[in-house]
Design an enzyme around this catalytic site. Sequence first.
Site, PDB file in Angstrom:
ATOM      1  N   CYS A 386       0.885  -1.118  -0.069  1.00  7.15           N
ATOM      2  CA  CYS A 386      -0.102  -0.007   0.215  1.00  7.15           C
ATOM      3  C   CYS A 386       0.996   1.315  -0.009  1.00  7.15           C
ATOM      4  CB  CYS A 386      -0.982   0.029   1.160  1.00  7.15           C
ATOM      5  SG  CYS A 386      -2.326   0.951   0.929  1.00  7.15           S
ATOM      6  N   HIS A 512      -3.875  -5.041   0.139  1.00  3.58           N
ATOM      7  CA  HIS A 512      -3.257  -5.629   1.646  1.00  3.58           C
ATOM      8  C   HIS A 512      -3.284  -7.282   1.533  1.00  3.58           C
ATOM      9  CE1 HIS A 512      -2.669  -1.893   3.812  1.00  3.58           C
ATOM     10  NE2 HIS A 512      -3.717  -1.284   3.150  1.00  3.58           N
ATOM     11  N   GLU A 514      -1.712  -9.209   3.077  1.00  3.16           N
ATOM     12  CA  GLU A 514      -1.477  -9.904   4.454  1.00  3.16           C
ATOM     13  C   GLU A 514      -2.925 -10.057   5.287  1.00  3.16           C
ATOM     14  OE1 GLU A 514      -1.252  -6.648   3.885  1.00  3.16           O
ATOM     15  OE2 GLU A 514      -1.853  -5.178   5.404  1.00  3.16           O
TER      16      GLU A 514
HETATM   17  N1  GLN Z   1      -1.804   6.742   3.022  1.00  4.96           N
HETATM   18  C1  GLN Z   1      -2.061   5.948   1.894  1.00  4.96           C
HETATM   19  C2  GLN Z   1      -3.354   6.290   1.200  1.00  4.96           C
HETATM   20  O1  GLN Z   1      -4.358   6.631   1.822  1.00  4.96           O
HETATM   21  C3  GLN Z   1      -1.602   4.454   1.981  1.00  4.96           C
HETATM   22  C4  GLN Z   1      -2.737   3.545   2.883  1.00  4.96           C
HETATM   23  C5  GLN Z   1      -2.140   2.579   3.282  1.00  4.96           C
HETATM   24  O2  GLN Z   1      -0.967   2.247   3.410  1.00  4.96           O
HETATM   25  N2  GLN Z   1      -3.170   1.676   3.840  1.00  4.96           N
HETATM   26  O3  GLN Z   1      -3.526   6.009   0.016  1.00  4.96           O
END
Ligand code: GLN
Length: 538
Positions: A386, A512, A514
Site C-alpha cells: 500500500c 493488503h 496480509e
Molecule cells: N496513506 C496511503 C493512502 O491513503 C496509503 C494507505 C495504506 O498504506 N493503507 O493511500
Amino acid sequence: MSASANPKFLFVTGGVVSSLGKGIACASLGLLLKSRGLSVTIMKCDPYINVDPGTMSPYQHGEVYVTEDGAETDLDLGHYERFIDENMSQMNNVTTGQIYFDVISKERRGDYLGATVQVIPHITDEIKLRIDMLARQSNADIVIVEVGGTVGDIESLPFLEAIRQYCIEHRQDCLTMHLTLLPYIRSAGEIKTKPTQHSVMRLREIGIQPDFLFCRSEHHIDEATRKKIALFCSVDPDAVIEATDAQTIYEVPLQLAEQKLDEQIIKRLNLKGAPAKLAPLESVVKKIKDPEKRVSIAICGKYTRLKDAYKSIIESLVHAGVANNSAVDIKWVNSEDVEHSDNPGSFFEDVHGILVPYGFDFRGIEGKLIAVRHARENNIPFFGICLGLQCAVIEFARNVCGIENANSAEFDKDAADPVIHIMESQRSIKQKGGTMRLGTYPCVTTPDTLARKMYGSEIIIERHRHRYEVNNDYRNVLEENGMILSGLSPDGNLVEIIELKDHPFFVGCQFHPELKSRIVRPHPIFVHFVEAALTHQG
Ligand code: GLN
C-alpha cells in the site's frame, strides 16, 4: 457452512488484566471446533464509542483489519480468519458506538414512541439482536462471542448484561468461558489463584457464572491448585483449562485439544462432533518450532513501537516461512531513525529482504524512501504494501526517472510532480470514518510478469484500504524507465501491482495481501518474497 437450525453460543469474557490473548483463545477454540466438522463464527464486541477502529491511530488500537465486505474492524478478526479459515464480515465486530448509533437512529425514527430509551432494555436488546443476526446470517453451529475489555470495566457492562440475559433466554444453548491470569510469585515459588477468584466473583456479581476458566499461566497448574480454583469458582476441575505461554500461537489449539476443551463443549451443548483433524496444524507447529533455515527480513515503518500495528504482516511472514521450511526473523527498523542516520545502509546490512508496510501521513516517509532505494540498488528483495508501493513509485520517479520533485499529494498537496495523487472517487469526500477505498476489488495481472507467475491466475481479488493511487499521467515515464505495471483494475484505470525489470524481487501492491494469508493458505506474494530472501541469503 451447513445450515444450523439451532445455533449454540459460547460467550468469552476476560478478567484480571487485559492482553491475555482472548482473541487467540477464541480463534483457537474456533479452529478446534471446526476441525470436528462444526461450522463456527466468532463475534468481537468492542466496548469503545468509536463506530469502528478506522479513525484510531495504530498506537491506540493496533492494526485495523479490513474484511471482504470492507468493514474496518478489530485486529482479533484477523486471528479469527487466520485460524478458522472463514471470512468474517461487518456483522462480526460490534462496538458500543454502533449499538448507540442504531438505537439513537431508531429513537429518532419513532420506533420507541412513548418509551424512555434506556441502557436496559434498549441497548442490551440491540446487542442481543446483533448476536441473533450473526447467528442467522452465518448459519453457524456455534457462535463464539468475545467481549473486549476486562470484567469490572464500566464500558463493558451493557455487553455483559446482554450476555446474562441471553444465557437465561437460551439456557440450553449457551456456555460461558472466563479468561484469567494465574500470576507466579517467584519468591514464594507459587502460582496464585486469588486474582482469578476475585475476577470470577466480579463476574458472578453481574450474574454470570462461568462454565469454563481459561487460565493463562507461566507454569503448569498442579492438581491441588486446579481443584482449589474449581472449588472456589464453582466449575468442574476439568473445566479449568490451563494455557501456559506457547512458543507459537498456532500451538494453542493443540494445548486446548489435549485438555479436551472441545469435547467438553460439544458434550455440554449436546452437539455431535467428528474426531478432530489436527494433523495439518501439528505439521505447521512442528515446522515453526523446528525450522530448517532462518532468514531475516527488515520491516521499515513508523509504528515499530507497537508491533500490533503490523499483526497481519507478522503472521503472513510466519505462514510464508512455514511454506519455505524457514523461520523468518523480523528486524524492526524505524523509518524515522533511517531518515536521521548518517549511515542508513547499516540498518539493512544483516537482512535478506526489506518490507515497507502500510502507513499514513508524511512522518518517516523519507526514511522509507531510503529503504526502498537501498533495496533497489543493492538487489535486495523488496516488498511494498500500500504506502510501500507508493513509496516505491516516488523513489523510482525521483532517482531513476529523474523527476526530482516527485511526491505524493498526501505528503505535499502542492507537489510539483504528484506521482501519487488522491483517487478520483475520493476527491469530494469530507467525512473521515469508513470512507476510504475499502474491501475487495478485482485486479487483472499482466501476462509474463512476476505477479502473474506468483498468483498463477489472471483475475485476483484483494482487499484495500487507501485514498491515494498512482497518478496515470506518470505511467508512461515509469514504464519507459523499467517499472512494470503488473496488476491493474479491470477498467485499466488503477495501478494495483508494480514490479521492476532487472531486479531479483521488487514488488509493490496497492492492496493488503496480509489480510488474506491463512495458516493453511499462505499468501503467494509473501511466499515468493521469503523464497527470494532465502535465495538472496545464499
Ligand atoms: N496513506 C496511503 C493512502 O491513503 C496509503 C494507505 C495504506 O498504506 N493503507 O493511500
